[in-house]
Motif scaffolding. Structure first.
Motif, PDB file in Angstrom:
ATOM      1  N   PHE A  34       0.843  -1.192   0.000  1.00  0.00           N
ATOM      2  CA  PHE A  34       0.000   0.000   0.000  1.00  0.00           C
ATOM      3  C   PHE A  34       0.883   1.248   0.000  1.00  0.00           C
ATOM      4  O   PHE A  34       1.894   1.307   0.689  1.00  0.00           O
ATOM      5  CB  PHE A  34      -0.912   0.025   1.224  1.00  0.00           C
ATOM      6  N   GLU A  35       0.452   2.235  -0.770  1.00  0.00           N
ATOM      7  CA  GLU A  35       1.142   3.513  -0.744  1.00  0.00           C
ATOM      8  C   GLU A  35       0.720   4.282   0.502  1.00  0.00           C
ATOM      9  O   GLU A  35      -0.420   4.200   0.938  1.00  0.00           O
ATOM     10  CB  GLU A  35       0.819   4.320  -2.006  1.00  0.00           C
ATOM     11  N   GLU A  36       1.677   5.001   1.055  1.00  0.00           N
ATOM     12  CA  GLU A  36       1.426   5.707   2.311  1.00  0.00           C
ATOM     13  C   GLU A  36       0.367   6.792   2.115  1.00  0.00           C
ATOM     14  O   GLU A  36       0.347   7.505   1.118  1.00  0.00           O
ATOM     15  CB  GLU A  36       2.728   6.333   2.817  1.00  0.00           C
ATOM     16  N   ASN A  37      -0.507   6.896   3.108  1.00  0.00           N
ATOM     17  CA  ASN A  37      -1.561   7.908   3.081  1.00  0.00           C
ATOM     18  C   ASN A  37      -1.635   8.541   4.467  1.00  0.00           C
ATOM     19  O   ASN A  37      -1.721   7.838   5.477  1.00  0.00           O
ATOM     20  CB  ASN A  37      -2.911   7.277   2.720  1.00  0.00           C
ATOM     21  N   THR A  38      -1.586   9.865   4.520  1.00  0.00           N
ATOM     22  CA  THR A  38      -1.567  10.553   5.813  1.00  0.00           C
ATOM     23  C   THR A  38      -2.930  10.598   6.484  1.00  0.00           C
ATOM     24  O   THR A  38      -3.034  10.970   7.651  1.00  0.00           O
ATOM     25  CB  THR A  38      -1.054  11.995   5.632  1.00  0.00           C
ATOM     26  N   ASN A  39      -3.985  10.199   5.755  1.00  0.00           N
ATOM     27  CA  ASN A  39      -5.340  10.292   6.310  1.00  0.00           C
ATOM     28  C   ASN A  39      -5.751   9.050   7.078  1.00  0.00           C
ATOM     29  O   ASN A  39      -6.651   9.121   7.927  1.00  0.00           O
ATOM     30  CB  ASN A  39      -6.360  10.549   5.192  1.00  0.00           C
ATOM     31  N   PHE A  40      -5.134   7.941   6.777  1.00  0.00           N
ATOM     32  CA  PHE A  40      -5.517   6.701   7.469  1.00  0.00           C
ATOM     33  C   PHE A  40      -4.323   5.753   7.538  1.00  0.00           C
ATOM     34  O   PHE A  40      -3.309   5.937   6.856  1.00  0.00           O
ATOM     35  CB  PHE A  40      -6.709   6.021   6.766  1.00  0.00           C
ATOM     36  N   LEU A  41      -4.480   4.750   8.385  1.00  0.00           N
ATOM     37  CA  LEU A  41      -3.434   3.754   8.596  1.00  0.00           C
ATOM     38  C   LEU A  41      -4.004   2.377   8.320  1.00  0.00           C
ATOM     39  O   LEU A  41      -5.072   2.022   8.825  1.00  0.00           O
ATOM     40  CB  LEU A  41      -2.918   3.830  10.040  1.00  0.00           C
ATOM     41  N   ILE A  42      -3.309   1.601   7.495  1.00  0.00           N
ATOM     42  CA  ILE A  42      -3.761   0.251   7.148  1.00  0.00           C
ATOM     43  C   ILE A  42      -3.155  -0.739   8.130  1.00  0.00           C
ATOM     44  O   ILE A  42      -1.936  -0.796   8.317  1.00  0.00           O
ATOM     45  CB  ILE A  42      -3.362  -0.101   5.709  1.00  0.00           C
ATOM     46  N   LEU A  43      -4.016  -1.511   8.778  1.00  0.00           N
ATOM     47  CA  LEU A  43      -3.559  -2.460   9.791  1.00  0.00           C
ATOM     48  C   LEU A  43      -3.306  -3.840   9.213  1.00  0.00           C
ATOM     49  O   LEU A  43      -2.560  -4.635   9.792  1.00  0.00           O
ATOM     50  CB  LEU A  43      -4.600  -2.565  10.908  1.00  0.00           C
ATOM     51  N   SER A  44      -3.896  -4.139   8.079  1.00  0.00           N
ATOM     52  CA  SER A  44      -3.840  -5.496   7.530  1.00  0.00           C
ATOM     53  C   SER A  44      -2.505  -5.781   6.847  1.00  0.00           C
ATOM     54  O   SER A  44      -1.899  -4.898   6.229  1.00  0.00           O
ATOM     55  CB  SER A  44      -4.975  -5.713   6.527  1.00  0.00           C
ATOM     56  N   GLU A  45      -2.057  -7.007   6.975  1.00  0.00           N
ATOM     57  CA  GLU A  45      -0.939  -7.532   6.200  1.00  0.00           C
ATOM     58  C   GLU A  45      -1.481  -8.682   5.364  1.00  0.00           C
ATOM     59  O   GLU A  45      -1.888  -9.710   5.905  1.00  0.00           O
ATOM     60  CB  GLU A  45       0.190  -8.001   7.120  1.00  0.00           C
ATOM     61  N   ILE A  46      -1.491  -8.499   4.049  1.00  0.00           N
ATOM     62  CA  ILE A  46      -2.212  -9.418   3.162  1.00  0.00           C
ATOM     63  C   ILE A  46      -1.274  -9.985   2.108  1.00  0.00           C
ATOM     64  O   ILE A  46      -0.448  -9.269   1.530  1.00  0.00           O
ATOM     65  CB  ILE A  46      -3.390  -8.695   2.480  1.00  0.00           C
ATOM     66  N   THR A  47      -1.412 -11.278   1.864  1.00  0.00           N
ATOM     67  CA  THR A  47      -0.733 -11.917   0.737  1.00  0.00           C
ATOM     68  C   THR A  47      -1.789 -12.472  -0.208  1.00  0.00           C
ATOM     69  O   THR A  47      -2.867 -12.910   0.225  1.00  0.00           O
ATOM     70  CB  THR A  47       0.197 -13.045   1.206  1.00  0.00           C
ATOM     71  N   LEU A  48      -1.490 -12.450  -1.493  1.00  0.00           N
ATOM     72  CA  LEU A  48      -2.434 -12.914  -2.512  1.00  0.00           C
ATOM     73  C   LEU A  48      -1.811 -14.034  -3.330  1.00  0.00           C
ATOM     74  O   LEU A  48      -0.596 -14.022  -3.601  1.00  0.00           O
ATOM     75  CB  LEU A  48      -2.810 -11.757  -3.439  1.00  0.00           C
ATOM     76  N   ASP A  49      -2.630 -14.973  -3.712  1.00  0.00           N
ATOM     77  CA  ASP A  49      -2.204 -16.042  -4.618  1.00  0.00           C
ATOM     78  C   ASP A  49      -2.519 -15.619  -6.046  1.00  0.00           C
ATOM     79  O   ASP A  49      -3.653 -15.227  -6.354  1.00  0.00           O
ATOM     80  CB  ASP A  49      -2.933 -17.347  -4.293  1.00  0.00           C
ATOM     81  N   ILE A  50      -1.527 -15.669  -6.894  1.00  0.00           N
ATOM     82  CA  ILE A  50      -1.725 -15.297  -8.295  1.00  0.00           C
ATOM     83  C   ILE A  50      -1.218 -16.417  -9.194  1.00  0.00           C
ATOM     84  O   ILE A  50      -0.416 -17.262  -8.771  1.00  0.00           O
ATOM     85  CB  ILE A  50      -0.997 -13.979  -8.641  1.00  0.00           C
ATOM     86  N   VAL A  51      -1.688 -16.395 -10.429  1.00  0.00           N
ATOM     87  CA  VAL A  51      -1.253 -17.365 -11.434  1.00  0.00           C
ATOM     88  C   VAL A  51      -0.815 -16.586 -12.670  1.00  0.00           C
ATOM     89  O   VAL A  51      -1.556 -15.719 -13.152  1.00  0.00           O
ATOM     90  CB  VAL A  51      -2.382 -18.359 -11.793  1.00  0.00           C
ATOM     91  N   LEU A  52       0.363 -16.894 -13.171  1.00  0.00           N
ATOM     92  CA  LEU A  52       0.860 -16.277 -14.404  1.00  0.00           C
ATOM     93  C   LEU A  52       0.807 -17.306 -15.518  1.00  0.00           C
ATOM     94  O   LEU A  52       1.279 -18.442 -15.361  1.00  0.00           O
ATOM     95  CB  LEU A  52       2.297 -15.772 -14.220  1.00  0.00           C
ATOM     96  N   LYS A  53       0.203 -16.894 -16.653  1.00  0.00           N
ATOM     97  CA  LYS A  53       0.131 -17.762 -17.827  1.00  0.00           C
ATOM     98  C   LYS A  53       0.632 -16.996 -19.044  1.00  0.00           C
ATOM     99  O   LYS A  53       0.470 -15.777 -19.134  1.00  0.00           O
ATOM    100  CB  LYS A  53      -1.318 -18.213 -18.068  1.00  0.00           C
ATOM    101  N   GLU A  54       1.189 -17.747 -19.976  1.00  0.00           N
ATOM    102  CA  GLU A  54       1.645 -17.113 -21.208  1.00  0.00           C
ATOM    103  C   GLU A  54       0.428 -16.663 -22.017  1.00  0.00           C
ATOM    104  O   GLU A  54      -0.593 -17.353 -22.072  1.00  0.00           O
ATOM    105  CB  GLU A  54       2.503 -18.072 -22.020  1.00  0.00           C
ATOM    106  N   LYS A  55       0.545 -15.506 -22.654  1.00  0.00           N
ATOM    107  CA  LYS A  55      -0.558 -14.987 -23.443  1.00  0.00           C
ATOM    108  C   LYS A  55      -0.767 -15.826 -24.692  1.00  0.00           C
ATOM    109  O   LYS A  55       0.197 -16.302 -25.302  1.00  0.00           O
ATOM    110  CB  LYS A  55      -0.275 -13.535 -23.840  1.00  0.00           C
TER     111      LYS A  55
END
Length: 472
Positions: free
Chosen positions: A385-406
């Motif tokens: 996440f890009e830093e934002n002075t208006n709020f604070l992000i508490l979550s630490e999230i990982t995502l599963d992704i799949v890469l395929k050839e076009k």
């Protein structure tokens, strides 16, 4: 008058010259006695061991430097110098009043009469004292840009100084001074110790003796490195409390050390324990306690001032659509799929302005994943996440992704030779979600889907009737 002077002028001039010659001859033949004064003659002191045997030291109060009047024939006086005059005071003949007569002589020439303006050398006796001092090193100048002074070794680092009790008591520091201007390499040098009083004034060492006359100083000159400072927290806050912000100065520090030690440190990570803290924290962290061995700080900065803002606040839950996540550094030959069926991720967020409460929108949260060097297949990536002075992000999230050839498409026909077709990453699933700060229940989602299906059925029937009319 002028005529009288000029009358027989030649004879008069000759008579004058003859008179001078006769006077010179008479002077040389007669060699009369004359007097000459020699100033600032140093008195040589002998048999000092007579004082040392009493465990005493002395200090000359008067008579150490005298003026001597010499009387001799002019032929001798013309050749006589101050170094030809010997003035001696023998301390073995010291009187009860701590005085000794000064003996004058001129060994080089005979028949020279000497008299001094002071006939007695007077001294003050004191108890002898020996004290031990740490040897300090003062560097003068600075090394070349990009270099700094590292470890300084002194051998010996302790030195004994012996002298009159009053002199030893005046000593505040024993040090050596070394010029390091424009240095780029480590070096060693032997230096003579100097003593200074409490006012930083250099003291005379003539009546002092040292246990060693030379100090060996070894100085390391190393490269420097700027490293960022990172502050984090440990421990568990009371329920409902959160660290809203971490403010600190400086943000980076210049350090020096051997290359092998500098390579081991890329940032200075410092932690603050916030266990059971329910109010703001202001503290000072000492840099040297967090630096690895062999690495030191350059300059006057020795600590970091930190302020933690702690607030009691209920986090908001924001659903962030996957399609809002930016994909960075993805190889053009791949397309990306999120391995997540619901099409969004939940983010826990709190406002940094504790005096205001409002709902945080998903569009305010700038997020991205970094696909640098990722190849075809499944991967687990961190959601950043890009830093934002208006709020604070508490979550630490990982995502599963799949890469395929076009897969090659007709777009290749419009592609220039040597270029890959420009295809945006494919997100599966994709959906448009309205901003919300709470998670809907399963029942609400089911009702919404049924309503959408019921709306779609009349639209399909109406389209079929229109096609039949066109056919008739």
């Amino acid at each position: 008058m002028k005529e009288k002077i000029m009358n027989n002028f030649g004879w008069k001039l000759l008579a004058g010259i003859v008179a001078v010659i006769i006077w010179v001859i008479v002077i040389n033949l007669d060699d009369p006695v004359d007097t000459r004064t020699f100033r600032n003659v140093t008195v040589e002191i002998k048999n000092e061991e007579a004082i040392a045997s009493l465990d005493k030291v002395y200090e000359v109060q008067s008579g150490g430097i005298i003026n001597v009047k010499a009387s001799a024939k002019q032929s001798v006086l013309r050749k006589l110098t101050a170094s030809d005059i010997v003035a001696v005071a023998d301390l073995s003949n010291l009187s009860l009043t701590n005085a000794v007569s000064i003996q004058l002589s001129c060994p080089k020439y005979d028949n020279v009469t000497l008299t001094a303006d002071t006939s007695m050398l007077r001294i003050a006796l004191e108890d002898e004292k020996t004290a031990q001092f740490k040897v300090d090193v003062k560097t003068i100048g600075t090394p070349l840009d990009g270099f700094a002074i590292g470890e300084i070794k002194v051998r010996p680092n302790l030195i004994k100084v012996t002298g009159a009790h009053s002199l030893i008591e005046r000593i505040s520091e024993v040090r050596v001074e070394l010029d390091v201007s424009n240095m780029t390499e480590s070096f060693k040098k032997r230096l003579q110790p100097q003593v200074y009083d409490a006012n930083g004034k250099l003291m005379d060492t003539e009546r002092l003796s040292f246990s060693t006359q030379e100090i060996l100083v070894s100085i390391e000159v190393n490269e420097t490195k700027n490293i960022p400072i990172k502050i984090s927290t440990t421990g568990q806050l009371p329920e409902g409390y959160h660290v809203i912000s971490i403010e600190y100065e400086p943000k980076e520090v210049l350090v020096t050390g051997k290359e092998v030690d500098l390579d081991k440190i890329n940032s200075l990570n410092m932690e603050i324990d916030v266990t059971n803290r329910d109010t703001d924290v202001e503290t000072e962290l000492i840099l040297s306690e967090y630096l690895p061995q062999g690495v030191t700080v350059v300059g006057a900065i020795t600590s970091v001032n930190v302020k933690l803002t702690i607030s009691k606040q209920t986090p908001q839950t924001v659903r962030l659509p996957l399609e809002n996540i930016q994909v960075e550094n993805l190889d053009e030959k791949y397309e990306l799929h999120f391995d997540k069926a619901d099409g969004w991720v939940e983010i826990k967020v709190i406002l940094t302005d504790t005096n205001e409460y409002r709902a945080i929108l998903p569009s305010e949260i700038a997020s991205y994943i970094d696909c640098t060097d990722l190849k075809e297949g499944k991967h687990e990536v961190e959601l950043k996440f890009e830093e934002n002075t208006n709020f604070l992000i508490l979550s630490e999230i990982t995502l599963d992704i799949v890469l395929k050839e076009k897969i090659a498409t007709s777009l290749e026909e419009d592609t220039k030779p040597g270029e890959l077709p420009k295809v945006e990453p494919t997100f599966v699933p994709t959906a448009t979600w309205e901003p919300q700060t709470s998670v809907p229940t399963v029942e609400e989602e089911t009702e919404t889907e049924n309503d959408q299906e019921q709306e779609e059925i009349p639209e399909q029937e109406e389209a079929e009737e229109q096609e039949e009319e066109k056919a008739d």
